[in-house]
Structures are given as C-alpha cells and as structure tokens.
Design a protein around this motif. Structure first.
Motif, mmCIF file in Angstrom:
data_model
loop_
_atom_site.group_PDB
_atom_site.id
_atom_site.type_symbol
_atom_site.label_atom_id
_atom_site.label_comp_id
_atom_site.label_asym_id
_atom_site.label_seq_id
_atom_site.Cartn_x
_atom_site.Cartn_y
_atom_site.Cartn_z
ATOM 1 N N PRO A 20 0.837 -1.192 0.000
ATOM 2 C CA PRO A 20 0.000 0.000 0.000
ATOM 3 C C PRO A 20 0.874 1.245 0.000
ATOM 4 O O PRO A 20 1.822 1.349 0.783
ATOM 5 N N ASP A 21 0.591 2.174 -0.886
ATOM 6 C CA ASP A 21 1.368 3.400 -1.004
ATOM 7 C C ASP A 21 0.666 4.491 -0.202
ATOM 8 O O ASP A 21 -0.424 4.933 -0.573
ATOM 9 N N PRO A 22 1.265 4.971 0.900
ATOM 10 C CA PRO A 22 0.577 5.974 1.718
ATOM 11 C C PRO A 22 0.301 7.265 0.970
ATOM 12 O O PRO A 22 -0.578 8.034 1.368
ATOM 13 N N PHE A 119 6.217 5.904 5.943
ATOM 14 C CA PHE A 119 4.795 6.137 5.697
ATOM 15 C C PHE A 119 4.244 7.348 6.444
ATOM 16 O O PHE A 119 3.279 7.980 6.006
ATOM 17 N N ALA A 120 4.843 7.717 7.579
ATOM 18 C CA ALA A 120 4.194 8.643 8.508
ATOM 19 C C ALA A 120 3.907 10.006 7.883
ATOM 20 O O ALA A 120 2.802 10.551 8.043
ATOM 21 N N GLU A 121 4.873 10.564 7.174
ATOM 22 C CA GLU A 121 4.692 11.931 6.694
ATOM 23 C C GLU A 121 3.830 12.011 5.441
ATOM 24 O O GLU A 121 3.552 13.106 4.952
ATOM 25 N N ASP A 122 3.398 10.859 4.934
ATOM 26 C CA ASP A 122 2.424 10.824 3.843
ATOM 27 C C ASP A 122 0.988 10.663 4.339
ATOM 28 O O ASP A 122 0.050 10.684 3.537
ATOM 29 N N LEU A 123 0.817 10.470 5.639
ATOM 30 C CA LEU A 123 -0.542 10.354 6.172
ATOM 31 C C LEU A 123 -1.268 11.687 6.013
ATOM 32 O O LEU A 123 -0.689 12.746 6.257
ATOM 33 N N PRO A 124 -2.542 11.673 5.649
ATOM 34 C CA PRO A 124 -3.261 12.941 5.451
ATOM 35 C C PRO A 124 -3.228 13.863 6.662
ATOM 36 O O PRO A 124 -3.130 15.087 6.512
#
Length: 398
Positions: A20-22, A119-124
C-alpha cells in the motif's frame, strides 16, 4: 488467532500483496476496508485500554477496519515476535500489524530492518503535526525518517500531595526531602520505563555536561558520567518506601500507593495524569504536579508498522486517525487520558481548534509555560546500560 483472508493469501507461496502506497490514500482506504489490525500496545492502564477500544470503534465505523488490542506487559515482546518471524523467513502474514513503540525498541527494529515505511509523513493528518515544537522526527535521538507516526506527547512531571509537602526544585532537594520524610517516595522498578526515566531525569540533574547524553554511551566515559547518579541512588535508596527492598512494578501501582497514602511523591510521564486520576477518583484532590528547575525529559509516543504486517493499509488508517484533531483532543482530556497533543493546535482550522479549547485540563495540570523547557531523551544506549547497572546494583537487595 485467525488472520484475515488477506493474510492467508499473502502466506501462500509465490503470492504477494501489493504494497500500500501511503501517498495514494484512496487506494490505502480501499485496501484497508475489511482488514483486522492487531495493535500490540501496553495493556497496563484501564484508561488507555478504553481509549484504544474507542479508536477501534471509530475506524470500524468510518473505514471498516477492525482493531484488536493485543495487550502487552513489555513492548519488547512484540519486537521479539517480529524478529522471530523474520528469522524464520516469514516475510508476509505477520502476527503484528501495529506497535505502540518508542526509544530502544524503535531503534532496534529500525536497525534490524523490521519496519514498514516510510509512511508517517504521507498520512493525510500529518499536515496538523507540530514538527517544529514537538519531538516527532527523532526518537531518543534516532531519526524516525517516517518509519513511525507520533500520537501523544509526554513530559516528566512529579506528582505530589500538596497537603503534605511543597514542590522540590532539584534532585538534591528531593534527596534532602526523602531523608527528612523516609518511606514517602518511590519509583517503579527498572526496567519499567517509568523507573528508568526517573534514573535518566536524575542523571540530567547531576551530570556536568548534559550534551554527552545525546551521543552513544560508548563514546563517553560511562563510569565517570554516571558516578554522580549512583552516588545519588545509593544515598536515596534507604529512605525510599520499604527502604528500597521492594518497588512498585508499574506507574498504576505507584498511583495506588499515593491513593493509599503510603507515599506523597511520584514520577509521571504525563502532565495530565494527576488531573486524570483525580477526575477518576483515584487520587485525592490535593494532588498537584511540579517540574524541577532546568526542565524535564520529554518525548513522543509513536506507532510503527512491522515490515511483514498483514494489514499494513489498515494500520496506516489507524495511525492517521490517531493524528486527527478528534482523537488528539479526546486523548488530551484528563477524564479520558490526559496525554499531550503532537498537533500544532494554533494552526488548526477554527472548528478543530475549538475541540482543544473546550478541554478542561484539570486542577493538577501545569500550563505549557509552567512545564518549562523540554529536555531531549538520551541516546537509547544510556537507557540500556543504566537499566542493567541499576538491576545489578539495587535489584537484588533484601
């Protein structure tokens, strides 16, 4: 424990699920629907367990993601499980989807390549995070690099019963007070994280050059740096609760000792914990908090996703919800958790900012100005060596 169909498929030879691509959040949500996230998190607090259950209810209602709380006594248990799976070649279908983690456990997993990400900094909801004012991009001096997502801010405070004592300005003052009031202070037994935190906080108050603690312990003269700490603990121990022959095993047990009027002073890593305990009738309403001069250690709690997690998309959905203003404001409420927020509240839209303005912080909670400066966590190697030394020196006394 029966895993979802996605995990069973991932375990089949020659069949792998797409990562899954964040950055493609719509795809993440589509993949996450119907997944079960096994969130391995400390289970020693009723309030925390109830908050995790609430998070599960919310992500189930909004995104069709089920959260199963795997209650841990020690985060290292989850780390060991992931490591055992990697050693056995189980690179998909892992039993752990999300871990409440920080410090030495994060450092160990990152170094061993056991984490999914970044992944964290791509979370909305990352857009709401206070990246300038909160320790959200380093964890015990180790750069997070997007491999874990923050969800709560913490800073050391001391809880005290104002009916029996006044705030103490330093570790030297704490020792003087303990000598004059034997048996009225203790701390959780290391390697409990709160007990180890007390030792690190004491070291900060005693060391000549605090900057040395930000580098690996083997780059310093460890014995010389920690000598003042062990002198302090040697002097303090006979004046502790039960003369240092026994210790509470956890933070909640320490609170119970305060409630039973066995001690007057205790350490906490949550500025709102005393107010939360008063609101829950666990502590008398005379309990307040203070910080010693010079500041106290602060850090963030994070969640991370193992590299072989079965429900990586679902785990990201949970991590993103934990960063929502709704979840952060609820965690801030002392009647719920009393945890500090990792968000930049002043930059939130008015409706979200209002959530925080409406939270009553409670009678025992210090304001941000009163909390004073936040000291960075020492490098994880200091915690490891100090814990081992304490156990060797004080853990077997009778």
């Amino acid at each position: 424990m029966i895993r979802p169909l996605a995990a069973a498929l991932a375990a089949l030879p020659g069949l792998a699920l797409a990562e899954p691509d964040p950055a493609d959040w719509g795809a993440v949500l589509g993949t996450a629907e119907g997944q079960t996230v096994y969130w391995n998190a400390w289970g020693g607090s009723t309030a925390t367990n109830e908050f995790i259950a609430w998070v599960g209810d919310r992500v189930a209602a909004d995104h069709g993601v089920t959260v199963e709380h795997v209650k841990l006594a020690d985060t290292a248990d989850a780390v060991s499980r992931v490591l055992a799976e990697k050693t056995a070649g189980q690179d998909t279908g892992g039993a752990v989807d999300l871990i409440w983690i920080n410090g030495e456990n994060f450092a160990a997993m990152k170094e061993a390549g056991l984490l999914f990400g970044p992944f964290a900094e791509d979370l909305p909801n990352w857009r709401h995070v206070d990246t300038d004012g909160k320790p959200v991009r380093t964890d015990f001096t180790v750069p997070t690099e997007g491999y874990e997502s923050p969800w709560a801010a913490a800073q050391v405070v001391f809880m005290y019963d104002s009916a029996d004592m006044a705030p103490l300005p330093s570790m030297a003052a704490l020792l003087d007070w303990a000598e004059a009031n034997p048996g009225r202070f203790t701390y959780p037994q290391p390697p409990d994280f709160l007990g180890a935190t007390f030792l690190k906080q004491a070291l900060y108050g005693l060391v000549d050059d605090p900057d040395v603690l930000l580098r690996p312990a083997d780059e310093a003269d460890y014995a010389a740096v920690t000598a003042p700490l062990w002198d302090f603990v040697d002097d303090l121990t006979p004046h502790l609760w039960r003369q240092g022959r026994a210790y509470p095993q956890s933070g909640p047990r320490q609170i119970q000792l305060m409630a039973d009027d066995e001690i007057d002073l205790a350490i906490s890593f949550s500025p709102g914990e005393a107010s939360a305990a008063i609101a829950d009738f666990q502590l008398p309403d005379t309990v307040r908090t203070f910080v010693p001069e010079g500041g106290t250690i602060g850090n963030a709690s994070f969640v991370a996703i193992p590299y072989n997690a079965s429900a990586r998309a679902g785990a990201m959905v949970v991590a993103n919800f934990l960063l929502s203003p709704e979840a952060q404001a609820r965690a801030l409420d002392p009647e719920i958790l009393g945890y500090g927020t990792v968000l930049d509240v002043a930059a939130l839209p008015p409706a979200d900012r209002a959530r925080f303005e409406e939270v009553p912080l409670g009678v025992a909670t210090l304001s941000p100005d009163e909390l004073g400066p936040t000291l960075p966590e020492p490098h994880p190697s200091w915690m490891e060596r100090i814990e081992a030394d304490w156990i060797a020196r004080f853990g077997t006394r009778d």
